[in-house]
Design an enzyme around this catalytic site. Structure first.
Site, short mmCIF file in Angstrom:
data_model
loop_
_atom_site.label_atom_id
_atom_site.label_comp_id
_atom_site.label_asym_id
_atom_site.label_seq_id
_atom_site.Cartn_x
_atom_site.Cartn_y
_atom_site.Cartn_z
N ARG A 138 -13.98 3.96 -9.47
CA ARG A 138 -14.97 4.14 -10.52
C ARG A 138 -14.44 3.59 -11.84
O ARG A 138 -13.33 3.91 -12.27
CB ARG A 138 -15.27 5.64 -10.67
CG ARG A 138 -16.16 5.98 -11.86
CD ARG A 138 -17.62 5.77 -11.52
NE ARG A 138 -18.47 6.52 -12.41
CZ ARG A 138 -19.22 5.97 -13.36
NH1 ARG A 138 -19.22 4.66 -13.54
NH2 ARG A 138 -20.00 6.74 -14.11
N LEU A 142 -14.31 43.90 13.14
CA LEU A 142 -13.65 44.98 12.41
C LEU A 142 -14.50 45.41 11.22
O LEU A 142 -14.84 46.58 11.08
CB LEU A 142 -12.27 44.52 11.94
CG LEU A 142 -11.50 45.49 11.05
CD1 LEU A 142 -11.19 46.79 11.79
CD2 LEU A 142 -10.21 44.84 10.53
N GLY A 193 -3.47 35.68 10.88
CA GLY A 193 -4.76 35.24 10.39
C GLY A 193 -4.70 34.78 8.95
O GLY A 193 -5.37 33.81 8.57
N ARG A 194 -3.89 35.46 8.14
CA ARG A 194 -3.76 35.06 6.73
C ARG A 194 -3.08 33.70 6.60
O ARG A 194 -3.45 32.90 5.74
CB ARG A 194 -2.99 36.14 5.96
CG ARG A 194 -3.83 37.38 5.73
CD ARG A 194 -3.03 38.55 5.23
NE ARG A 194 -3.90 39.71 5.07
CZ ARG A 194 -3.55 40.96 5.32
NH1 ARG A 194 -2.33 41.23 5.76
NH2 ARG A 194 -4.41 41.95 5.16
N GLU A 203 -10.26 37.76 5.65
CA GLU A 203 -8.87 38.08 6.01
C GLU A 203 -8.13 38.76 4.86
O GLU A 203 -6.92 38.62 4.69
CB GLU A 203 -8.12 36.82 6.45
CG GLU A 203 -8.58 36.24 7.78
CD GLU A 203 -8.13 37.06 8.98
OE1 GLU A 203 -7.34 38.01 8.82
OE2 GLU A 203 -8.60 36.77 10.10
N GLU A 252 -17.32 46.39 8.56
CA GLU A 252 -18.63 47.03 8.63
C GLU A 252 -19.30 46.97 7.26
O GLU A 252 -18.63 46.67 6.25
CB GLU A 252 -18.47 48.47 9.12
CG GLU A 252 -17.86 48.55 10.52
CD GLU A 252 -17.86 49.96 11.10
OE1 GLU A 252 -18.34 50.90 10.42
OE2 GLU A 252 -17.37 50.12 12.23
N GLN A 283 -14.88 17.58 -11.08
CA GLN A 283 -14.76 17.08 -12.45
C GLN A 283 -14.43 15.59 -12.47
O GLN A 283 -14.94 14.84 -13.31
CB GLN A 283 -13.68 17.87 -13.19
CG GLN A 283 -13.78 17.78 -14.70
CD GLN A 283 -15.01 18.49 -15.25
OE1 GLN A 283 -15.54 19.40 -14.62
NE2 GLN A 283 -15.48 18.06 -16.41
N GLY A 286 -17.46 13.70 -11.89
CA GLY A 286 -18.49 13.83 -12.91
C GLY A 286 -19.79 14.32 -12.31
O GLY A 286 -19.80 15.18 -11.41
#
Length: 381
Positions: A266, A123, A240-241, A361, A125, A334, A337
């Site tokens: 961590r 669709l 599609g959405r 979309e 272009e 974040q 880190g």
């Protein structure tokens, strides 16, 4: 919304496959720009190519909620793969289901739903993105054939797909009356893959510029009547959405889960960083936003399954899910880190993959226009 037993079983089956077969390979596909045909075939065998297509046409015969669940799980494993499969389901298969004749359903919908072929939707272009009314690709009638000329841009699976649904101009007058839709096998002379785009993410899915140079197809490959193309093109965007919203949630969920696991492992200042309130609050916000987006997607999909209008709800789900997904991926970086921006860890890939979900979309701005129009025509939200 609470899932049914069948929906939960579908989600669990796809999640198990993705965890074992896609997650270990996705980073390599991204590095190598590899299209994983073998994985596509396996997913097709699980019914992922034609989720909502009736079984008589080779599909799984499931509902829109199941399609959203499947795309979330695949998206959590690899964004590019989820995009190719999303496009094949909707708009490609959905258009052929709604507008294809008996022969077109037999010859094209069935192999697409089975995964024997992969579909593309042409669709957009170079000069016509959000405004589909401005397309210039033409389809000129010559006896029992149409001859296509023009350029299509940003076409998912334009190279790796075998079947393209193409929207082209066949007449004059208003945009709603001058376009038609066509089935174009990608091995047709005059179907030219002119360029493969170099993207920041979703590298396991090709995005191509397609040039049509005197591309001749039988007149029987036209979908519906002449002048129905605009209606046909728009018909596939609602589902599609919902699909793009679902895959956005998948990518964001993967980033959140990686960040949560990392925060528990961590250590900083003598304890896991999860024990620091700043990190806890960030993760709590991520989890809340993720669940809110998911419920919006399920709501829009359930409306679709009930046969009720859901243009506004699909636009809302796509808008919120795609934008919150980028924020969640940013927050995941974040939490990591410095390690969040290096390729040894997956969250930088999730961020790169999810960014385009606010664009294809229909951009976020287009979704806001659609929502505003719906509000203007209603007495309540």
């Amino acid at each position: 919304m609470i899932l049914s037993d069948e929906q939960q079983q579908v989600r669990d089956a796809i999640a198990d496959f993705c965890r074992n077969e896609i997650v270990p390979k996705a980073a390599q596909w991204d590095r190598e720009h590899h299209f994983p045909r073998e994985i596509h075939q396996a997913l097709a065998g699980l019914g992922c190519y034609g989720v909502m297509v009736p079984q008589e046409y080779g599909g799984a015969g499931l509902d829109a909620v199941c399609l959203a669940l499947i795309l979330e799980e695949i998206g959590a494993a690899d964004g590019g793969t989820s995009t190719a499969i999303s496009v094949n389901n909707c708009p490609v298969c959905s258009i052929l289901m709604a507008f294809g004749d008996a022969t077109q359903k037999r010859d094209w919908l069935t192999p697409l739903a089975r995964g024997e072929k992969l579909g593309a939707f042409c669709l957009t272009e170079p000069q016509a993105g959000s405004n589909a009314a401005e397309i210039r690709t033409t389809a000129r009638r010559e006896g029992d054939s149409y001859v296509l000329n023009g350029v299509k841009q940003f076409i998912t699976s334009g190279k790796n797909g075998q079947v393209a649904i193409v929207i082209a101009v066949t007449g004059d007058g208003k945009p709603s009356q001058r376009m038609s839709a066509f089935i174009v096998p990608t091995d047709t002379p005059g179907y030219i893959v002119a360029r493969l785009e170099e993207k920041i993410g979703q590298n396991s899915s090709d995005t191509a510029q397609i040039v049509f140079e005197n591309c001749r197809i039988p007149a029987s490959y036209r979908i519906g009547s002449e002048g129905q193309g605009y209606k046909i093109a728009l018909s596939g965007l609602e589902g599609g959405r919902i699909g793009i919203a679902a895959q956005s949630i998948g990518m964001a969920r993967a980033a959140f889960e990686a960040a949560l696991a990392y925060a528990k492992e961590r250590e900083a200042f003598g304890q896991p960083i999860f024990e620091h309130q700043a990190v806890q609050f960030r993760l709590a916000d991520m989890a809340t936003q993720l669940e809110a987006a998911r419920q919006m997607v399920w709501h829009a999909a359930s409306l679709k399954d009930a046969g009720r209008p859901c243009l506004k709800e699909a636009a809302m789900a796509k808008l919120y899910a795609s934008e919150i997904a980028e924020r969640i991926c940013t927050d995941a970086i974040q939490v990591f880190g410095g390690y969040g921006v290096v390729k040894d860890f997956p969250v930088e890939r999730f961020y790169r993959d999810v960014r385009v979900c606010q664009i294809y979309e229909g951009t976020s701005d287009v979704q806001k226009i659609l929502i505003a129009r719906a509000l203007a025509n209603s007495t309540s939200a």
